[in-house]
Design a protein around this motif. Sequence first.
Motif, PDB file in Angstrom:
ATOM      1  N   SER A 149     -36.450 -21.576   8.657  1.00 33.43           N
ATOM      2  CA  SER A 149     -36.462 -22.836   7.898  1.00 33.43           C
ATOM      3  C   SER A 149     -37.447 -23.842   8.482  1.00 33.43           C
ATOM      4  O   SER A 149     -38.204 -24.485   7.739  1.00 33.43           O
ATOM      5  N   THR A 150     -37.441 -23.995   9.800  1.00 30.14           N
ATOM      6  CA  THR A 150     -38.344 -24.984  10.406  1.00 30.14           C
ATOM      7  C   THR A 150     -39.801 -24.565  10.253  1.00 30.14           C
ATOM      8  O   THR A 150     -40.662 -25.398   9.956  1.00 30.14           O
ATOM      9  N   LEU A 151     -40.078 -23.275  10.415  1.00 29.82           N
ATOM     10  CA  LEU A 151     -41.456 -22.798  10.249  1.00 29.82           C
ATOM     11  C   LEU A 151     -41.905 -22.932   8.794  1.00 29.82           C
ATOM     12  O   LEU A 151     -43.003 -23.434   8.517  1.00 29.82           O
ATOM     13  N   LEU A 152     -41.040 -22.515   7.872  1.00 31.03           N
ATOM     14  CA  LEU A 152     -41.426 -22.557   6.468  1.00 31.03           C
ATOM     15  C   LEU A 152     -41.492 -23.997   5.953  1.00 31.03           C
ATOM     16  O   LEU A 152     -42.382 -24.334   5.166  1.00 31.03           O
ATOM     17  N   GLY A 153     -40.561 -24.836   6.413  1.00 31.17           N
ATOM     18  CA  GLY A 153     -40.599 -26.243   6.011  1.00 31.17           C
ATOM     19  C   GLY A 153     -41.883 -26.916   6.449  1.00 31.17           C
ATOM     20  O   GLY A 153     -42.415 -27.787   5.749  1.00 31.17           O
ATOM     21  N   GLY A 154     -42.403 -26.523   7.610  1.00 32.83           N
ATOM     22  CA  GLY A 154     -43.678 -27.070   8.078  1.00 32.83           C
ATOM     23  C   GLY A 154     -44.875 -26.489   7.349  1.00 32.83           C
ATOM     24  O   GLY A 154     -45.728 -27.217   6.839  1.00 32.83           O
ATOM     25  N   TRP A 155     -44.932 -25.148   7.233  1.00 32.02           N
ATOM     26  CA  TRP A 155     -46.083 -24.490   6.608  1.00 32.02           C
ATOM     27  C   TRP A 155     -46.220 -24.867   5.144  1.00 32.02           C
ATOM     28  O   TRP A 155     -47.318 -25.206   4.671  1.00 32.02           O
ATOM     29  N   ALA A 156     -45.119 -24.774   4.394  1.00 32.00           N
ATOM     30  CA  ALA A 156     -45.189 -25.020   2.951  1.00 32.00           C
ATOM     31  C   ALA A 156     -45.467 -26.490   2.640  1.00 32.00           C
ATOM     32  O   ALA A 156     -46.101 -26.801   1.633  1.00 32.00           O
ATOM     33  N   GLY A 157     -45.000 -27.379   3.511  1.00 32.61           N
ATOM     34  CA  GLY A 157     -45.242 -28.808   3.276  1.00 32.61           C
ATOM     35  C   GLY A 157     -46.695 -29.217   3.435  1.00 32.61           C
ATOM     36  O   GLY A 157     -47.126 -30.247   2.890  1.00 32.61           O
ATOM     37  N   LEU A 158     -47.472 -28.411   4.152  1.00 31.11           N
ATOM     38  CA  LEU A 158     -48.879 -28.760   4.382  1.00 31.11           C
ATOM     39  C   LEU A 158     -49.681 -28.762   3.084  1.00 31.11           C
ATOM     40  O   LEU A 158     -50.676 -29.468   2.964  1.00 31.11           O
ATOM     41  N   ASN A 159     -49.270 -27.969   2.114  1.00 27.37           N
ATOM     42  CA  ASN A 159     -50.062 -27.741   0.905  1.00 27.37           C
ATOM     43  C   ASN A 159     -49.635 -28.629  -0.260  1.00 27.37           C
ATOM     44  O   ASN A 159     -50.094 -28.423  -1.377  1.00 27.37           O
ATOM     45  N   GLN A 160     -48.735 -29.604  -0.021  1.00 28.27           N
ATOM     46  CA  GLN A 160     -48.169 -30.386  -1.119  1.00 28.27           C
ATOM     47  C   GLN A 160     -48.848 -31.751  -1.252  1.00 28.27           C
ATOM     48  O   GLN A 160     -49.248 -32.356  -0.259  1.00 28.27           O
ATOM     49  N   THR A 161     -48.937 -32.217  -2.494  1.00 27.61           N
ATOM     50  CA  THR A 161     -49.454 -33.570  -2.743  1.00 27.61           C
ATOM     51  C   THR A 161     -48.385 -34.465  -3.367  1.00 27.61           C
ATOM     52  O   THR A 161     -48.528 -35.684  -3.373  1.00 27.61           O
ATOM     53  N   GLN A 162     -47.307 -33.861  -3.900  1.00 23.01           N
ATOM     54  CA  GLN A 162     -46.229 -34.640  -4.507  1.00 23.01           C
ATOM     55  C   GLN A 162     -45.233 -35.071  -3.424  1.00 23.01           C
ATOM     56  O   GLN A 162     -44.770 -34.230  -2.645  1.00 23.01           O
ATOM     57  N   THR A 163     -44.896 -36.353  -3.407  1.00 23.70           N
ATOM     58  CA  THR A 163     -44.031 -36.862  -2.334  1.00 23.70           C
ATOM     59  C   THR A 163     -42.627 -36.246  -2.392  1.00 23.70           C
ATOM     60  O   THR A 163     -42.004 -36.023  -1.360  1.00 23.70           O
ATOM     61  N   ARG A 164     -42.121 -35.949  -3.580  1.00 28.21           N
ATOM     62  CA  ARG A 164     -40.784 -35.347  -3.667  1.00 28.21           C
ATOM     63  C   ARG A 164     -40.769 -33.936  -3.077  1.00 28.21           C
ATOM     64  O   ARG A 164     -39.819 -33.545  -2.408  1.00 28.21           O
ATOM     65  N   LYS A 165     -41.835 -33.176  -3.327  1.00 28.10           N
ATOM     66  CA  LYS A 165     -41.895 -31.836  -2.735  1.00 28.10           C
ATOM     67  C   LYS A 165     -42.073 -31.926  -1.219  1.00 28.10           C
ATOM     68  O   LYS A 165     -41.515 -31.115  -0.466  1.00 28.10           O
ATOM     69  N   ILE A 166     -42.841 -32.901  -0.748  1.00 23.93           N
ATOM     70  CA  ILE A 166     -42.993 -33.092   0.706  1.00 23.93           C
ATOM     71  C   ILE A 166     -41.634 -33.403   1.335  1.00 23.93           C
ATOM     72  O   ILE A 166     -41.268 -32.851   2.375  1.00 23.93           O
ATOM     73  N   MET A 167     -40.854 -34.278   0.681  1.00 24.70           N
ATOM     74  CA  MET A 167     -39.531 -34.612   1.203  1.00 24.70           C
ATOM     75  C   MET A 167     -38.579 -33.412   1.103  1.00 24.70           C
ATOM     76  O   MET A 167     -37.680 -33.258   1.933  1.00 24.70           O
ATOM     77  N   ALA A 168     -38.780 -32.536   0.115  1.00 22.34           N
ATOM     78  CA  ALA A 168     -37.954 -31.325   0.010  1.00 22.34           C
ATOM     79  C   ALA A 168     -38.208 -30.402   1.191  1.00 22.34           C
ATOM     80  O   ALA A 168     -37.267 -29.898   1.821  1.00 22.34           O
ATOM     81  N   TYR A 169     -39.481 -30.167   1.517  1.00 19.55           N
ATOM     82  CA  TYR A 169     -39.796 -29.304   2.665  1.00 19.55           C
ATOM     83  C   TYR A 169     -39.414 -29.974   3.981  1.00 19.55           C
ATOM     84  O   TYR A 169     -39.037 -29.304   4.944  1.00 19.55           O
TER      85      TYR A 169
END
Length: 344
Positions: free
Chosen positions: A161-181
């Motif tokens: 979870s911590t690895l994926l939350g960090g990796w996947a959040g790098l590619n987001q531009t929407q603030t809600r998706k950033i807060m989700a990761y």
Amino acid sequence: MNPMTTTILISSIATGTIITASSHHWLMAWIGLEMNTLAIIPMISKQHHPRATEAATKYFLTQAAASAMILFASTTNAWQTGTWDITNMTNPTANMLFTLALAMKLGLAPMHFWLPEVLQGSTMKTALIIVTWQKLAPMALIFTTSNNLSTMALLTTAMISTLLGGWAGLNQTQTRKIMAYSSIAHLGWMAAITTIMPSILILNLTLYLLMTTSMFFTLILLNSKNIKDMATSLTTSPTITTSAMMTLLSLGGLPPLTGFMPKWLILEELTMQNFTPTATILAMSALLSLFFYLRLSYTSTITLAPNTTTTKYKWRFKPITNPTMLTLTLPMSLLFLPISPMLC
């Protein structure tokens, strides 16, 4: 939405959480979780467009599957032990099923795929409820059964979870998706400490709720739905934007802000229990999350001088949201680190 309908739905969400948190019987816990799920569905789909309907459908299917798995695990345990008591979860198969079901309910990786999509299809306020209040009932069950849960399963889920939350959040531009990761990564930290020291789990959950609530209310006041909106937020309100930068750094876990406290205590406890490789992976994954927090901070406060924006009309709009909640949560999400010696 009609105020009476909103009141009924909010009351049902609160009642469901209270029933689950206070129950000792598996069926009552399941009823509370179902009340939570059924009450939040109309709130997600109240915007009448396909994205909201899709988000509501994904949320319902995921939560219904997780609730069914919890019911199946508790039935299996009752079949073996002859009791429906929550604290008497001793069957290994039931424990594993229960852990996976709660991971699905919370949005822990690898059962996390629904969370970013549901948040993106919801309004900001509904997304805030999903990543804060809706985590309380499953966390209450985790806290109650922490003595029986599999430590290795939770540590593995935590690292993913911590690895994926960090990796996947790098590619987001929407603030809600950033807060989700961000939520996925923080829940990973909580899962890591659940069976080792549940009191730190409660502390981490409390601070996560404070920081996430503060950040969401900041985004609501600034009307920022993506990084581009954050870039012009300094002209709308320099004070709130500066507070947002501090909250983001606190979410990233930088001292001397509040967010450093749970990470510090969790890493210390994991090291003392000889889980040094796990602690190392968690610490390294925190750097990934910190990168996209810093990117948001940099975009919102450093790329533009605090003067009138050239964007049409945005500076004319006055915020319609009451800033009381932000006023209450912001100081606590930034200034709690000095009390950490009292908690050790």
